[in-house]
Design a protein around this motif. Structure first.
Motif, PDB file in Angstrom:
ATOM      1  N   ARG A 179       0.789  -1.288  -0.044  1.00 18.05           N
ATOM      2  CA  ARG A 179       0.048  -0.031   0.068  1.00 18.05           C
ATOM      3  C   ARG A 179       0.703   1.212   0.026  1.00 18.05           C
ATOM      4  O   ARG A 179       0.436   2.288  -0.802  1.00 18.05           O
ATOM      5  CB  ARG A 179      -0.912   0.004   1.293  1.00 18.05           C
ATOM      6  CG  ARG A 179      -2.109  -1.037   0.903  1.00 18.05           C
ATOM      7  CD  ARG A 179      -2.676  -1.241   2.350  1.00 18.05           C
ATOM      8  NE  ARG A 179      -4.015  -2.248   2.114  1.00 18.05           N
ATOM      9  CZ  ARG A 179      -4.364  -3.137   3.256  1.00 18.05           C
ATOM     10  NH1 ARG A 179      -3.707  -2.658   4.433  1.00 18.05           N
ATOM     11  NH2 ARG A 179      -5.103  -4.138   2.934  1.00 18.05           N
ATOM     12  N   LEU A 180       1.844   1.200   0.745  1.00 14.85           N
ATOM     13  CA  LEU A 180       2.809   2.582   0.693  1.00 14.85           C
ATOM     14  C   LEU A 180       3.384   2.839  -0.623  1.00 14.85           C
ATOM     15  O   LEU A 180       3.381   3.889  -1.349  1.00 14.85           O
ATOM     16  CB  LEU A 180       3.826   2.159   1.882  1.00 14.85           C
ATOM     17  CG  LEU A 180       4.986   3.131   1.854  1.00 14.85           C
ATOM     18  CD1 LEU A 180       4.172   4.448   2.560  1.00 14.85           C
ATOM     19  CD2 LEU A 180       5.936   2.921   2.792  1.00 14.85           C
ATOM     20  N   ILE A 181       3.862   1.565  -1.180  1.00 12.35           N
ATOM     21  CA  ILE A 181       4.428   1.788  -2.715  1.00 12.35           C
ATOM     22  C   ILE A 181       3.430   2.198  -3.615  1.00 12.35           C
ATOM     23  O   ILE A 181       3.730   2.841  -4.611  1.00 12.35           O
ATOM     24  CB  ILE A 181       5.362   0.519  -3.061  1.00 12.35           C
ATOM     25  CG1 ILE A 181       6.451   0.349  -2.108  1.00 12.35           C
ATOM     26  CG2 ILE A 181       5.667   0.731  -4.425  1.00 12.35           C
ATOM     27  CD1 ILE A 181       7.126  -1.038  -2.316  1.00 12.35           C
ATOM     28  N   ARG A 182       2.214   1.493  -3.497  1.00 10.95           N
ATOM     29  CA  ARG A 182       1.287   1.855  -4.519  1.00 10.95           C
ATOM     30  C   ARG A 182       0.919   3.483  -4.186  1.00 10.95           C
ATOM     31  O   ARG A 182       0.706   3.948  -5.355  1.00 10.95           O
ATOM     32  CB  ARG A 182      -0.276   1.024  -4.068  1.00 10.95           C
ATOM     33  CG  ARG A 182      -1.307   1.371  -5.123  1.00 10.95           C
ATOM     34  CD  ARG A 182      -2.547   0.808  -4.319  1.00 10.95           C
ATOM     35  NE  ARG A 182      -2.673   1.581  -3.078  1.00 10.95           N
ATOM     36  CZ  ARG A 182      -3.668   0.995  -2.215  1.00 10.95           C
ATOM     37  NH1 ARG A 182      -4.662  -0.086  -2.334  1.00 10.95           N
ATOM     38  NH2 ARG A 182      -3.764   1.617  -0.861  1.00 10.95           N
ATOM     39  N   ASN A 183       0.704   3.953  -3.174  1.00  9.07           N
ATOM     40  CA  ASN A 183       0.478   5.452  -3.051  1.00  9.07           C
ATOM     41  C   ASN A 183       1.494   5.940  -3.612  1.00  9.07           C
ATOM     42  O   ASN A 183       1.213   7.284  -4.159  1.00  9.07           O
ATOM     43  CB  ASN A 183       0.001   5.477  -1.764  1.00  9.07           C
ATOM     44  CG  ASN A 183      -1.261   4.990  -1.166  1.00  9.07           C
ATOM     45  OD1 ASN A 183      -1.874   4.518  -2.283  1.00  9.07           O
ATOM     46  ND2 ASN A 183      -1.358   4.866   0.215  1.00  9.07           N
ATOM     47  N   ALA A 184       2.930   5.707  -3.309  1.00  9.90           N
ATOM     48  CA  ALA A 184       3.813   6.489  -3.959  1.00  9.90           C
ATOM     49  C   ALA A 184       3.954   6.713  -5.388  1.00  9.90           C
ATOM     50  O   ALA A 184       4.321   7.644  -5.953  1.00  9.90           O
ATOM     51  CB  ALA A 184       5.215   5.966  -3.179  1.00  9.90           C
ATOM     52  N   TRP A 216       5.122  -2.995 -10.830  1.00 11.63           N
ATOM     53  CA  TRP A 216       5.189  -3.900  -9.477  1.00 11.63           C
ATOM     54  C   TRP A 216       3.671  -3.593  -8.839  1.00 11.63           C
ATOM     55  O   TRP A 216       3.307  -4.704  -8.128  1.00 11.63           O
ATOM     56  CB  TRP A 216       6.088  -2.972  -8.704  1.00 11.63           C
ATOM     57  CG  TRP A 216       6.439  -4.016  -7.347  1.00 11.63           C
ATOM     58  CD1 TRP A 216       7.349  -4.917  -7.022  1.00 11.63           C
ATOM     59  CD2 TRP A 216       5.822  -3.680  -6.256  1.00 11.63           C
ATOM     60  NE1 TRP A 216       7.398  -5.285  -5.825  1.00 11.63           N
ATOM     61  CE2 TRP A 216       6.440  -4.623  -5.212  1.00 11.63           C
ATOM     62  CE3 TRP A 216       4.823  -2.810  -5.525  1.00 11.63           C
ATOM     63  CZ2 TRP A 216       5.850  -4.856  -3.902  1.00 11.63           C
ATOM     64  CZ3 TRP A 216       4.469  -2.923  -4.211  1.00 11.63           C
ATOM     65  CH2 TRP A 216       4.825  -3.909  -3.573  1.00 11.63           C
ATOM     66  N   VAL A 217       3.137  -2.531  -8.798  1.00  9.85           N
ATOM     67  CA  VAL A 217       1.864  -2.694  -8.171  1.00  9.85           C
ATOM     68  C   VAL A 217       0.830  -3.598  -8.737  1.00  9.85           C
ATOM     69  O   VAL A 217       0.198  -4.221  -8.240  1.00  9.85           O
ATOM     70  CB  VAL A 217       1.134  -0.997  -8.250  1.00  9.85           C
ATOM     71  CG1 VAL A 217      -0.222  -1.153  -7.874  1.00  9.85           C
ATOM     72  CG2 VAL A 217       2.101  -0.008  -7.512  1.00  9.85           C
ATOM     73  N   LEU A 218       0.520  -3.532 -10.247  1.00 15.49           N
ATOM     74  CA  LEU A 218      -0.446  -4.325 -10.858  1.00 15.49           C
ATOM     75  C   LEU A 218       0.176  -5.792 -10.743  1.00 15.49           C
ATOM     76  O   LEU A 218      -0.750  -6.721 -10.506  1.00 15.49           O
ATOM     77  CB  LEU A 218      -0.368  -3.948 -12.395  1.00 15.49           C
ATOM     78  CG  LEU A 218      -0.862  -2.473 -12.695  1.00 15.49           C
ATOM     79  CD1 LEU A 218      -0.741  -2.306 -13.971  1.00 15.49           C
ATOM     80  CD2 LEU A 218      -2.111  -2.222 -12.226  1.00 15.49           C
ATOM     81  N   TYR A 219       1.340  -6.161 -10.864  1.00 22.27           N
ATOM     82  CA  TYR A 219       1.892  -7.462 -10.676  1.00 22.27           C
ATOM     83  C   TYR A 219       1.730  -7.953  -9.157  1.00 22.27           C
ATOM     84  O   TYR A 219       1.061  -9.183  -9.112  1.00 22.27           O
ATOM     85  CB  TYR A 219       3.478  -7.494 -10.638  1.00 22.27           C
ATOM     86  CG  TYR A 219       4.156  -8.676 -10.297  1.00 22.27           C
ATOM     87  CD1 TYR A 219       4.067  -9.803 -10.876  1.00 22.27           C
ATOM     88  CD2 TYR A 219       5.116  -8.594  -9.112  1.00 22.27           C
ATOM     89  CE1 TYR A 219       4.741 -10.914 -10.082  1.00 22.27           C
ATOM     90  CE2 TYR A 219       5.749  -9.450  -8.652  1.00 22.27           C
ATOM     91  CZ  TYR A 219       5.699 -10.761  -9.172  1.00 22.27           C
ATOM     92  OH  TYR A 219       6.193 -11.945  -8.592  1.00 22.27           O
ATOM     93  N   THR A 220       1.671  -7.194  -8.239  1.00 24.63           N
ATOM     94  CA  THR A 220       1.462  -7.559  -6.798  1.00 24.63           C
ATOM     95  C   THR A 220       0.070  -7.822  -6.855  1.00 24.63           C
ATOM     96  O   THR A 220      -0.441  -8.767  -6.047  1.00 24.63           O
ATOM     97  CB  THR A 220       2.088  -6.398  -5.716  1.00 24.63           C
ATOM     98  OG1 THR A 220       3.274  -6.322  -6.096  1.00 24.63           O
ATOM     99  CG2 THR A 220       1.791  -7.059  -4.230  1.00 24.63           C
TER     100      THR A 220
END
Length: 242
Positions: A14-19, A214-218
């Motif tokens: 969630r942290l990386i997604r928002n960033a 990375w977000v979509l893959y995760t």
């Protein structure tokens, strides 16, 4: 839920997604609002550089992730590795198709302006299409094998083969042929396109789109793990009681 939580760190995700969303918003604003030099032939279409080229970097990053997990699957037999390889390849193909589409539109209004052409078998375009077809065959191959272990092994070996072909199809072979891409046939070289003011957006765009991968893959991995868990639960419920 425990398996998903163990493999995917939701807090970090969630942290990386928002960033990534904030980062890409700034990239898009910079792509359309910052002034750029007027480049011969390209003019303002040069802004497509911020989207078209990062798609290829993202495809390569996705292929690397997919190949890594295929290799680990062959070493360990862990089905989650096979699942991760599949999802990385799936998301990577999406970025590859977007890269191809943005390239086709870009060339239509620059190289082929004044003609009715959308496609002229430029070496880079053609080899990119072949590369995407090779990765498309990866999924056809997967669907043709029913046994999960055999499917995982066959798919992993093929995936590694597909990854090895990438440097040759996207870089080595196109550079040996005449092409309308930067650096040939009167088009400006890539270093000319990436004027310092454009590099302020270009390099962050590369980072941002790889982050979006990375977000979509995760997300895809999380979904696939939940589906796998449901299938295992159904299989357990259907087993006859001893």
């Amino acid at each position: 839920m425990a398996e998903t939580a163990d493999i995917v760190n939701l807090r970090r995700y969630r942290l990386i997604r928002n960033a990534v969303f904030v980062w890409l918003t700034l990239v898009v604003l910079g792509a359309f609002l910052l002034r750029i030099p007027r480049i011969h032939i390209l003019e303002h279409t040069a802004r497509n550089l911020y989207f078209h080229v990062p798609m290829w970097f993202t495809l390569m990053a996705a292929a690397l992730v997919s190949a890594y997990h295929s290799l680990r699957y062959l070493q360990s037999g862990d089905p989650v590795r096979d699942l991760r390889a599949r999802e990385a390849a799936r998301v990577g193909i999406v970025f590859g198709l977007l890269g191809l589409a943005t390239g086709i539109v870009w060339s239509r209004f620059t190289w082929y302006l004044g003609t009715s052409l959308w496609w002229n078998f430029d070496p880079k375009q053609s080899f990119v299409l072949i590369q995407l077809l090779i990765y498309g065959a990866y999924f056809v191959l997967r669907s043709a094998v029913e046994d999960p272990e055999k499917r995982g092994r066959v798919a992993a070996v093929y995936n590694l083969f597909a990854f090895v072909t990438m440097p040759f199809l996207l870089y080595v072979l196109p550079r040996q042929m005449e092409s309308l891409h930067p650096g040939a046939e009167g088009n400006p070289a890539f270093s000319d396109i990436t004027h310092p003011i454009m590099r302020l957006v270009f390099y962050p765009a590369v980072i941002g789109f790889i982050g979006l991968f990375w977000v979509l893959y995760t997300q895809r991995v999380r979904l696939a793990l939940l589906e796998r868990r449901l299938e295992m639960r159904k299989a357990t419920m259907l087993e006859p009681e001893s």
